[in-house]
Design an enzyme around this catalytic site. Structure first.
Site, PDB file in Angstrom:
ATOM      1  N   GLU A  15       0.672  -1.263   0.053  1.00  0.00           N
ATOM      2  CA  GLU A  15       0.118   0.062   0.044  1.00  0.00           C
ATOM      3  C   GLU A  15       0.800   1.008   0.032  1.00  0.00           C
ATOM      4  O   GLU A  15       1.972   1.303   0.477  1.00  0.00           O
ATOM      5  CB  GLU A  15      -0.870   0.025   1.279  1.00  0.00           C
TER       6      GLU A  15
ATOM      7  N   CYS B 166       3.465   8.579   1.175  1.00  0.00           N
ATOM      8  CA  CYS B 166       4.362   7.539   1.803  1.00  0.00           C
ATOM      9  C   CYS B 166       4.357   6.356   1.102  1.00  0.00           C
ATOM     10  O   CYS B 166       3.327   5.736   0.773  1.00  0.00           O
ATOM     11  CB  CYS B 166       3.272   7.546   3.172  1.00  0.00           C
TER      12      CYS B 166
ATOM     13  N   CYS C 208       6.303  -6.945   6.983  1.00  0.00           N
ATOM     14  CA  CYS C 208       7.602  -6.474   7.753  1.00  0.00           C
ATOM     15  C   CYS C 208       7.949  -7.542   8.489  1.00  0.00           C
ATOM     16  O   CYS C 208       6.878  -8.332   9.441  1.00  0.00           O
ATOM     17  CB  CYS C 208       7.148  -5.261   8.375  1.00  0.00           C
TER      18      CYS C 208
ATOM     19  N   CYS D 197       6.683  -5.367  15.433  1.00  0.00           N
ATOM     20  CA  CYS D 197       6.650  -4.157  16.707  1.00  0.00           C
ATOM     21  C   CYS D 197       5.125  -4.659  17.004  1.00  0.00           C
ATOM     22  O   CYS D 197       4.407  -4.782  16.261  1.00  0.00           O
ATOM     23  CB  CYS D 197       6.851  -3.071  16.099  1.00  0.00           C
TER      24      CYS D 197
ATOM     25  N   CYS E 130       2.256  -2.348  15.706  1.00  0.00           N
ATOM     26  CA  CYS E 130       2.095  -2.271  14.253  1.00  0.00           C
ATOM     27  C   CYS E 130       1.290  -3.339  13.406  1.00  0.00           C
ATOM     28  O   CYS E 130       1.848  -4.526  13.437  1.00  0.00           O
ATOM     29  CB  CYS E 130       3.437  -1.949  13.667  1.00  0.00           C
TER      30      CYS E 130
ATOM     31  N   GLY F 257       7.093  -2.032   5.694  1.00  0.00           N
ATOM     32  CA  GLY F 257       8.500  -2.511   5.464  1.00  0.00           C
ATOM     33  C   GLY F 257       9.674  -1.900   6.253  1.00  0.00           C
ATOM     34  O   GLY F 257       9.300  -0.827   6.879  1.00  0.00           O
ATOM     35  N   GLU F 258      10.710  -2.310   6.529  1.00  0.00           N
ATOM     36  CA  GLU F 258      11.826  -1.766   7.060  1.00  0.00           C
ATOM     37  C   GLU F 258      12.866  -1.479   5.908  1.00  0.00           C
ATOM     38  O   GLU F 258      13.526  -2.329   5.246  1.00  0.00           O
ATOM     39  CB  GLU F 258      12.495  -2.713   7.946  1.00  0.00           C
TER      40      GLU F 258
ATOM     41  N   SER G 285      12.552   6.448   7.238  1.00  0.00           N
ATOM     42  CA  SER G 285      12.231   5.949   8.657  1.00  0.00           C
ATOM     43  C   SER G 285      12.774   4.729   8.816  1.00  0.00           C
ATOM     44  O   SER G 285      12.410   3.687   8.000  1.00  0.00           O
ATOM     45  CB  SER G 285      10.765   5.874   8.955  1.00  0.00           C
TER      46      SER G 285
ATOM     47  N   SER H 233      12.403   5.386  14.508  1.00  0.00           N
ATOM     48  CA  SER H 233      11.437   4.777  15.141  1.00  0.00           C
ATOM     49  C   SER H 233      11.937   4.568  16.658  1.00  0.00           C
ATOM     50  O   SER H 233      12.457   3.175  16.916  1.00  0.00           O
ATOM     51  CB  SER H 233      10.794   3.802  14.535  1.00  0.00           C
ATOM     52  N   LEU H 234      11.686   5.087  17.886  1.00  0.00           N
ATOM     53  CA  LEU H 234      12.177   4.760  19.163  1.00  0.00           C
ATOM     54  C   LEU H 234      11.184   4.121  20.046  1.00  0.00           C
ATOM     55  O   LEU H 234      11.227   3.118  20.305  1.00  0.00           O
ATOM     56  CB  LEU H 234      12.650   6.250  19.706  1.00  0.00           C
TER      57      LEU H 234
ATOM     58  N   ASN I 225      -2.495   4.783  16.561  1.00  0.00           N
ATOM     59  CA  ASN I 225      -3.788   4.619  15.347  1.00  0.00           C
ATOM     60  C   ASN I 225      -4.048   3.130  15.678  1.00  0.00           C
ATOM     61  O   ASN I 225      -3.382   2.112  15.600  1.00  0.00           O
ATOM     62  CB  ASN I 225      -3.420   4.518  13.776  1.00  0.00           C
TER      63      ASN I 225
ATOM     64  N   CYS J 269      -0.505   5.646   9.796  1.00  0.00           N
ATOM     65  CA  CYS J 269       0.747   4.945  10.214  1.00  0.00           C
ATOM     66  C   CYS J 269       0.358   3.831  11.120  1.00  0.00           C
ATOM     67  O   CYS J 269      -0.283   3.695  12.046  1.00  0.00           O
ATOM     68  CB  CYS J 269       1.652   5.928  11.190  1.00  0.00           C
TER      69      CYS J 269
HETATM   70  N1  SAH Z   1       9.963  -0.147   9.637  1.00  0.00           N
HETATM   71  C1  SAH Z   1      10.381   1.579   9.447  1.00  0.00           C
HETATM   72  C2  SAH Z   1       9.559   2.226   8.586  1.00  0.00           C
HETATM   73  C3  SAH Z   1       7.868   2.329   8.817  1.00  0.00           C
HETATM   74  S1  SAH Z   1       7.431   3.796   9.287  1.00  0.00           S
HETATM   75  C4  SAH Z   1      10.115   2.136  10.839  1.00  0.00           C
HETATM   76  O1  SAH Z   1       9.473   1.649  11.863  1.00  0.00           O
HETATM   77  O2  SAH Z   1      10.469   3.312  11.195  1.00  0.00           O
HETATM   78  C5  SAH Z   1       5.839   3.593  10.172  1.00  0.00           C
HETATM   79  C6  SAH Z   1       5.868   4.461  11.322  1.00  0.00           C
HETATM   80  O3  SAH Z   1       4.622   4.471  11.779  1.00  0.00           O
HETATM   81  C7  SAH Z   1       6.959   4.030  12.449  1.00  0.00           C
HETATM   82  O4  SAH Z   1       7.255   5.101  13.323  1.00  0.00           O
HETATM   83  C8  SAH Z   1       6.210   3.031  13.192  1.00  0.00           C
HETATM   84  O5  SAH Z   1       6.522   2.772  14.466  1.00  0.00           O
HETATM   85  C9  SAH Z   1       4.871   3.804  13.303  1.00  0.00           C
HETATM   86  N2  SAH Z   1       3.829   3.039  13.698  1.00  0.00           N
HETATM   87  C10 SAH Z   1       3.623   1.836  13.580  1.00  0.00           C
HETATM   88  N3  SAH Z   1       2.382   1.264  14.153  1.00  0.00           N
HETATM   89  C11 SAH Z   1       1.733   2.418  14.543  1.00  0.00           C
HETATM   90  C12 SAH Z   1       0.310   2.794  15.064  1.00  0.00           C
HETATM   91  N4  SAH Z   1      -0.570   1.644  14.957  1.00  0.00           N
HETATM   92  N5  SAH Z   1      -0.169   4.003  15.206  1.00  0.00           N
HETATM   93  C13 SAH Z   1       0.902   4.849  14.920  1.00  0.00           C
HETATM   94  N6  SAH Z   1       1.924   4.765  14.412  1.00  0.00           N
HETATM   95  C14 SAH Z   1       2.359   3.652  14.183  1.00  0.00           C
END
Ligand code: SAH
Length: 386
Positions: free
Chosen positions: A124, A137, A144, A148, A151, A193-194, A225, A248-249, A324, A367
């Site tokens: 997507e 985006c 992925c 996490c 996610c 994805g990463e 990211s 992404s911390l 989200n 996200c």
């Molecule tokens: N794998 C990479 C690229 C994806 S970026 C990364 O993790 O950075 C997608 C962003 O949305 C990341 O910061 C991720 O942590 C965040 N994200 C993932 N799930 C989410 C959710 N349910 N609500 C809000 N942000 C989320």
């Protein structure tokens, strides 16, 4: 002639197969996605001079032609031979969803690669109109592997890396479908994805996106990211042209991060922050730290203070992302008061902080809401993209 991988072997007029500089002996059938070197090899295989590759490159990425027939400065005969030997293909759009807020989500069905047994994957992309800019985006993997906990992409599993043309094709499709408006493009590699686990294809796509003769997106308008895949991060720093960096911390300490993000085991947050602090940001900008707020998990003022201690002294900005939600995600969004209080602690410590507004939530385009779909959902009626 096509081989099993769908690639074309090019024969010189009546002669033996040519050895091409690019990809050992073969040029992929689809020219869309190739950089200048690959296109030069393709032109050489047709007995054409290298400057032809620049013309084709410009048609592919700057003018975004949909067929070789459109490439009017190439001459009829060459256009005919290009059509006979090669393809110009973008990934197939199978669904387009519109949000009440103007956000658009595109579902692409990818080809099954040889040996892929579970059928074609889907990815997507999201188009997000804003007042002063418009953002795309894009995804770099189907699914992925990072898992996490908050996610949806990770929860739904991992399928495969995208190829360069599948990444660039998302951008081309969204740009061509967008309402005509004189607003600058902003691209975020924040979809499925990463990106640093698909380094070659992602960085090749970024080069074409940032190339003034390609998509011509300014490096400061492009953000990658990552959770902080260290070998990829070190490599990216060495690239001659680099995008902005977002990390992404999501937790202020290793123990909590490990509970939310299995990748912490392999690439611990202190090392990621140290590496990111050496990342040369375009135009002296700041590294962004993304922090998804989960109610009662990582959203207390004490945790905000811990985050301040962790990041203080680094040239960073923090992007807070209220979760989200989705039925499959086992966390709840923070209360507005918690977001406000968290934000106030960071701002009080003079960290630059912003709160990400969710866009396209009603169509699961926000996200973390992008996910793999198989079977019926992905096989919906094709949507004309004009
Ligand atoms: N794998 C990479 C690229 C994806 S970026 C990364 O993790 O950075 C997608 C962003 O949305 C990341 O910061 C991720 O942590 C965040 N994200 C993932 N799930 C989410 C959710 N349910 N609500 C809000 N942000 C989320």
């Amino acid at each position: 002639m096509r081989d099993a991988q769908g690639r074309t072997t090019v024969h010189a007029r009546g002669g033996a197969p040519l050895r091409l500089k690019y990809d050992a002996a073969m040029v992929p059938a689809n020219l869309f996605g190739l950089e200048k070197g690959g296109l030069e090899a393709a032109m050489e295989a047709l007995g054409e001079p290298p400057y032809r590759a620049r013309q084709v490159y410009s048609w592919l990425y700057r003018k975004r032609a949909r067929s070789f027939a459109d490439m009017t400065d190439l001459g009829k005969e060459l256009r005919r031979r290009l059509e006979a030997e090669y393809e110009l293909r973008w990934p197939e759009v199978v669904e387009r969803s519109l949000s009440y807020d103007g956000t658009r989500k595109y579902l692409f069905r990818l080809e099954a690669l040889p040996g892929e047994r579970t059928g074609p994957a889907t990815v997507e992309s999201v188009y997000i109109p804003e007042e002063s800019r418009r953002t795309i985006c894009i995804s770099t993997q189907a699914g992925c592997p990072l898992k996490c906990a908050f996610c949806l992409t990770g929860i739904a599993g991992y399928k495969r890396n995208l190829r360069t043309w599948e990444i660039l094709g998302q951008v081309a499709t969204v740009m061509e479908d967008a309402p005509a408006r004189e607003l600058p493009w902003n691209i975020v590699v924040m979809g499925m994805g990463e990106p640093l686990l698909n380094y070659e294809a992602t960085v090749s796509a970024l080069r074409v996106l940032m190339d003034p003769e390609g998509f011509a997106v300014a490096p400061k308008k492009l953000t990658l990211s990552t959770v902080g895949i260290l070998p990829g991060l070190e490599r990216l720093m060495q690239e001659p042209v680099r995008p902005n960096l977002a990390i992404s911390l999501h937790a202020p300490n290793a123990a909590l991060r490990r509970a939310l993000m299995p990748v912490e085991e392999k690439y611990p947050l202190e090392s990621v922050i140290e590496a990111a602090s050496r990342y040369p940001i375009p135009r002296g900008g700041l590294v962004t730290y993304e922090y998804v707020l989960l109610r009662g998990v990582n959203d207390s003022p004490a945790q905000a203070r811990e985050l301040v201690r962790l990041l203080k002294g680094h040239r960073v900005k923090v992007n807070l992302i209220p979760l989200n939600p989705a039925p499959e995600i086992p966390f709840r969004p923070p209360t507005p008061e918690a977001v406000e209080a968290f934000c106030r602690v960071l701002a009080g410590a003079r960290l630059t902080v912003s709160v990400r507004r969710p866009r396209g939530q009603d169509i699961l385009a926000a996200c973390g809401q992008l996910h793999l779909r198989h079977g019926r959902a992905a096989a919906a009626e094709p949507v004309p993209v004009s």
